[in-house]
Design a protein around this motif. Sequence first.
Motif, PDB file in Angstrom:
ATOM      1  N   ARG A 846       0.833  -1.215   0.000  1.00  0.00           N
ATOM      2  CA  ARG A 846       0.000   0.000   0.000  1.00  0.00           C
ATOM      3  C   ARG A 846       0.861   1.255   0.000  1.00  0.00           C
ATOM      4  N   VAL A 847       1.950   1.193   0.774  1.00  0.00           N
ATOM      5  CA  VAL A 847       2.875   2.344   0.795  1.00  0.00           C
ATOM      6  C   VAL A 847       3.393   2.615  -0.607  1.00  0.00           C
ATOM      7  N   ASP A 848       3.782   1.549  -1.305  1.00  0.00           N
ATOM      8  CA  ASP A 848       4.304   1.735  -2.662  1.00  0.00           C
ATOM      9  C   ASP A 848       3.244   2.322  -3.589  1.00  0.00           C
ATOM     10  N   ARG A 849       2.009   1.843  -3.425  1.00  0.00           N
ATOM     11  CA  ARG A 849       0.928   2.376  -4.283  1.00  0.00           C
ATOM     12  C   ARG A 849       0.690   3.853  -3.970  1.00  0.00           C
ATOM     13  N   GLU A 850       0.663   4.172  -2.678  1.00  0.00           N
ATOM     14  CA  GLU A 850       0.428   5.578  -2.276  1.00  0.00           C
ATOM     15  C   GLU A 850       1.553   6.471  -2.804  1.00  0.00           C
ATOM     16  N   LEU A 851       2.774   5.930  -2.742  1.00  0.00           N
ATOM     17  CA  LEU A 851       3.924   6.709  -3.196  1.00  0.00           C
ATOM     18  C   LEU A 851       3.839   6.959  -4.702  1.00  0.00           C
ATOM     19  N   ALA A 852       3.459   5.932  -5.433  1.00  0.00           N
ATOM     20  CA  ALA A 852       3.309   6.083  -6.883  1.00  0.00           C
ATOM     21  C   ALA A 852       2.226   7.110  -7.187  1.00  0.00           C
ATOM     22  N   ALA A 853       1.129   7.048  -6.410  1.00  0.00           N
ATOM     23  CA  ALA A 853       0.038   8.002  -6.626  1.00  0.00           C
ATOM     24  C   ALA A 853       0.504   9.425  -6.324  1.00  0.00           C
ATOM     25  N   LEU A 854       1.329   9.560  -5.272  1.00  0.00           N
ATOM     26  CA  LEU A 854       1.841  10.890  -4.908  1.00  0.00           C
ATOM     27  C   LEU A 854       2.688  11.453  -6.040  1.00  0.00           C
TER      28      LEU A 854
END
Lengths: 858, 118
Positions: A846-854
Amino acid sequence: MLHLDVPALGKLVLALALVASSYTFALSLASVRGGIGLLVGARKGLYATSALVTMGVCVLAYAFLTHDFRLIYVERYSDRSMPWYYLLASLWGGQDGSLLWWTCLLCGYASAFTWMVGGRHLRLQPIVLAVLSSIVAFFLLLQLYSANPFATYVGDPPIDGSGLNPLLQNYWMMIHPPSLYMGFVGWSVPFAIVIAALITGRLNEEWIHLARPWVMVSWTFLSLGLLLGCLWSYEELGWGGYWAWDPVENASFMPWLVGTAYLHSAIIQERYAMMKVWNVFLMCLTFFMTIFGTFLTRSGLIASVHSFARSDIGNYFLVYLGFLAVVSLALIVYRLPDLKGRRDIVSLKSREFAFLLNNWILLAIMVIVLFLTVSPLLSEWLRGEEVTWGAAAYNQIVAPFGVVLLLLAGLGPLIAWRKMTGKGLLRAVAMPTAVGLVVVLLHAIFGGALERPAVVDVSRIFDTRAGDVFAGFLGVAPVLTTFSVFFVIASVLQEFHRGASARRRSKGEGYLRALGRVSFRARRRYGGYVVHVGVALMYLGFAGAAWDQEFEAALRPGATMQAGSSHTLRYLGPRMELDPEKRMVFADLEVLEGDRVVATVSPAKYIYRAAPESPTTEVSIRSRLKEDLYVILSAIDPETKRAIIQVKVRPLVLWIWLGGILSLLGSIFAMLPDPKQAARRALEPRALRPALASILALALSLGMAGHAHADSGSSSLHAGSVTIEDPFERELFGRLLCQCGACERLPLDTCVCGWADDKRREIRERLAVGESAEGIVSSYRALYGVKALAVPPDEGLDRVTWALPTALSVLAIFAVVAVGRRLKRKGAAPVEARPASAANDDLDARVDRELAALEDDE
Amino acid sequence: MTATLPTFFIVFAGLSLAVALVFFFQSLHAVLTHAAVGDGLEEDGSVKRSELLDRKRALLESLRDLRQDHDAKKMDDEDFAGLEEAIRAELRDVLRAIDERVERKRDAIEALVRGEKR
């Protein structure tokens, strides 16, 4: 026309506003325990207070426009010949009206905050409202009991007013004080927020986030106000400079320094939950310095060219300052256990530590300026004798810190957060250092031929070893500044390039598109970098002062004079114009390059109807990137048409204004709201309005400034047109202050009053019979005391005045390093490895997904 | 302009007075009746949520900066791994806290819906 009893109405409105603010204060406090109805009542009460104060401003404006000279304030600051825009500017032209204006702006800020915060931050909000309404009440009390703009004459009112000081009848006065006040007053909101955080114990990042937009807006307006003040000084006061280290200028500069330190250290708390005590302290100190600055300006205790008259209002401010200091410190001490950071510095080679150093330098400069500014008061209290520290002393003592600060502005962006390897650091600084060194080499080779040598001779301010050190540093300051300026520019360009390149690699975008996206998506970071470049360009302009040249000639029509190697001026003759307020005598001159006329300049004398005995001098400026041609009409004989023309060649001054504008644009860019984030917080456009309104107001101010600058290139003078025979004479006159009693802080090389004229004549006669400069200075001091010297001698208490803060500031670096090392030891504790688990893997994904979204939609 | 400005200011002063009176009566009304929230005041619990979201964003930005600095070879791999893990660990805690809060809310909302259906 309505016949209102304006004085009675005005006083009534102020009294009602005081009642309303007290009511708001009481309701806010009562709502702390959670009474939602009380909080709603407090919010509405604050709006009502603001409306009443606005009404007070309108009533005063009405009194000015209708020439109601029953009001002492209106009589003192206006007359019937003034145009409407100067009548309105008179609102803040004097002590009493400016306090009302100040209160109005404060109410505007308080209302904007209340509107913007809406129903969020319910624990903090009541205290914030209470603090803000208490500040409003304090200013209203001041007006009602000490500086009432609606006070009236006891006898019959005069038929006409005394008129606004001609120096204030200038377009800059329409925008400079409001901008400065917006900057000063704005800090009330973040201060109220931090006090609320301290009282409620909510000391995590909530208050930092809540305060951020108000800090940015206040800092930007304060910067704009300072910049416009420099422009006003440069164009209006006519002495050819833009910053004289006058106490009133320092009063604005000190909160700016502390506020700038806070802007940097707050980022560390936001990112890494560190430096909580320090941030709380800095915010309280910033607000304290705004009130302290107001005290300096308005008490009249310290002599200044443009302070208000001496009054008992200073006592009120002194009490208020004491109250603020006690309350703030008591709260900080009480909350110390809660102000522990969650993280510590990992390495001294980290951006966090660079920010600590930046804070150290900014506070060091603030402390030195503070000591020098209040030294007249301290000296008078301790030994019954005033001293004055002239601009030369400030320049030489502060310059080393200024250069280090500039270097840090370049170094900061290059250093990584948390921890950087030595090799990485070397790699990062290699290109900017190379660029700086190449420019320095070119400067050293070609500077002399271009009349811009890399090293210059500087007069000593003290006849001691310290004087040698300071003068020596200032002598090499041009080359150090050149290196630092280009180091900063290169480092920022490198960071932009690195950001764009990384994005291009990861997203496969074109370079320009990647550059645009990476900048826009990290607006705060890249906006900050743009501010750094703007500041570097301003330094370039400051460095130009090392190569100033001055020329003077008495010309008849048709005659020419040479100003430096590249300027020839041909005097065409005098010209006269009239308007309802004044008579204007211009001297028209052509600027020649070879045989070609490239411009016309028209310095002038203005003879105001209200003050015909003291004509003002209007300078005419031809600005170029390379240098400014600053032309002054010293004197003109209407019969022979003979004019005495003074020309100052001021290199690189235009870079100061360009750099200032770039800095402001950078800070506006950093403030641009993020619509997606606002939407995520479900605040709708409400959250964007204040930011957009601030940006619009700033853009308007900048636009007005640009327009005003284009309108005219001339302004009036109260000092500067003094005939000086040679540099030796100039240096000697520069060391002695006018003692006529009216020309505060003006040295004899610029003061134009009759007393100064007589004194210069006397000194010239003494020089002619062979008396030494030192002997003249000694006898001048014996006659008028140490206060008559532009810089006091380097001995006794006066040495302590500069040496103590400087030594403390230098020694503080050891404390900063020690703090860094201590934090580093704590921060170096190894991170506990968490056992791998399916839950952790899910969260990491989830962190990786959030980071990509950011990165995609930030 | 000169003739109309005084009128403008006195009219504006009158309007300001009217606005002040309206707000004052609204204030009194709210205090005396302990009015229900009428201007969008949200419940106190949501502050916590916004705090968590702010913290999450700050940590994500820190992680992004760290990666950029690592990509730019400003820090070595070992340091990067340790620092990244420290931020990730805190991010995981924040995400857990957000999830727990959502679950609590979900229970409350479901209970509310069940109650209404009844």
